[in-house]
Design a protein around this motif. Sequence first.
Motif, PDB file in Angstrom:
ATOM      1  N   UNK A  80     -17.356  -0.519   0.859  1.00 56.41           N
ATOM      2  CA  UNK A  80     -17.789  -1.214   2.081  1.00 56.41           C
ATOM      3  C   UNK A  80     -16.624  -1.842   2.835  1.00 56.41           C
ATOM      4  N   UNK A  81     -15.652  -2.361   2.104  1.00 56.89           N
ATOM      5  CA  UNK A  81     -14.552  -3.108   2.735  1.00 56.89           C
ATOM      6  C   UNK A  81     -13.257  -2.311   2.789  1.00 56.89           C
ATOM      7  N   UNK A  82     -13.354  -0.998   2.826  1.00 58.61           N
ATOM      8  CA  UNK A  82     -12.165  -0.167   2.712  1.00 58.61           C
ATOM      9  C   UNK A  82     -11.115  -0.398   3.779  1.00 58.61           C
ATOM     10  N   UNK A  83     -11.439  -0.688   5.040  1.00 60.04           N
ATOM     11  CA  UNK A  83     -10.339  -0.915   5.994  1.00 60.04           C
ATOM     12  C   UNK A  83      -9.491  -2.144   5.627  1.00 60.04           C
ATOM     13  N   UNK A  84     -10.144  -3.213   5.209  1.00 58.72           N
ATOM     14  CA  UNK A  84      -9.426  -4.422   4.809  1.00 58.72           C
ATOM     15  C   UNK A  84      -8.575  -4.161   3.567  1.00 58.72           C
ATOM     16  N   UNK A  85      -9.148  -3.500   2.574  1.00 63.58           N
ATOM     17  CA  UNK A  85      -8.407  -3.223   1.356  1.00 63.58           C
ATOM     18  C   UNK A  85      -7.285  -2.226   1.576  1.00 63.58           C
ATOM     19  N   UNK A  86      -7.462  -1.300   2.498  1.00 63.70           N
ATOM     20  CA  UNK A  86      -6.384  -0.357   2.824  1.00 63.70           C
ATOM     21  C   UNK A  86      -5.189  -1.106   3.410  1.00 63.70           C
ATOM     22  N   UNK A  87      -5.449  -2.063   4.278  1.00 63.54           N
ATOM     23  CA  UNK A  87      -4.359  -2.875   4.834  1.00 63.54           C
ATOM     24  C   UNK A  87      -3.658  -3.676   3.739  1.00 63.54           C
ATOM     25  N   UNK A  88      -4.431  -4.277   2.858  1.00 64.57           N
ATOM     26  CA  UNK A  88      -3.832  -5.062   1.770  1.00 64.57           C
ATOM     27  C   UNK A  88      -3.007  -4.173   0.847  1.00 64.57           C
ATOM     28  N   UNK A  89      -3.501  -2.964   0.582  1.00 67.64           N
ATOM     29  CA  UNK A  89      -2.777  -2.042  -0.283  1.00 67.64           C
ATOM     30  C   UNK A  89      -1.466  -1.621   0.382  1.00 67.64           C
ATOM     31  N   UNK A  90      -1.515  -1.328   1.680  1.00 63.51           N
ATOM     32  CA  UNK A  90      -0.290  -0.937   2.392  1.00 63.51           C
ATOM     33  C   UNK A  90       0.721  -2.082   2.407  1.00 63.51           C
ATOM     34  N   UNK A  91       0.261  -3.298   2.611  1.00 59.98           N
ATOM     35  CA  UNK A  91       1.177  -4.444   2.608  1.00 59.98           C
ATOM     36  C   UNK A  91       1.766  -4.682   1.231  1.00 59.98           C
ATOM     37  N   UNK A  92       1.011  -4.423   0.193  1.00 59.24           N
ATOM     38  CA  UNK A  92       1.492  -4.623  -1.167  1.00 59.24           C
ATOM     39  C   UNK A  92       2.549  -3.588  -1.546  1.00 59.24           C
ATOM     40  N   UNK A  93       2.515  -2.434  -0.914  1.00 63.77           N
ATOM     41  CA  UNK A  93       3.467  -1.370  -1.233  1.00 63.77           C
ATOM     42  C   UNK A  93       4.851  -1.673  -0.667  1.00 63.77           C
ATOM     43  N   UNK A  94       4.916  -2.459   0.399  1.00 64.23           N
ATOM     44  CA  UNK A  94       6.215  -2.713   1.028  1.00 64.23           C
ATOM     45  C   UNK A  94       6.853  -3.986   0.541  1.00 64.23           C
TER      46      UNK A  94
END
Length: 75
Positions: free
Chosen positions: A61-75
Amino acid sequence: DIKGVVSERVAELLVAVVGAYVAAGAVFAVAFVAWGVSRVDPVARHATIGFRLTILPGATALWPLLALRWMRARS
């Protein structure tokens, strides 16, 4: 009746958009639960399969928010 036809088309479009959102979320959630959750939250690195299955619907359900958090965590 043109109003009924337009309402039906709007309803069909809405169902298609929601279906696409859920489908994209399901694909994302599987990847996030398998690999991403441990990058976003290091405490979850050793999470059990039960925990991962529990967060699967929320990740869908919250995939756009979690995708942003995952991308930020990778950098």
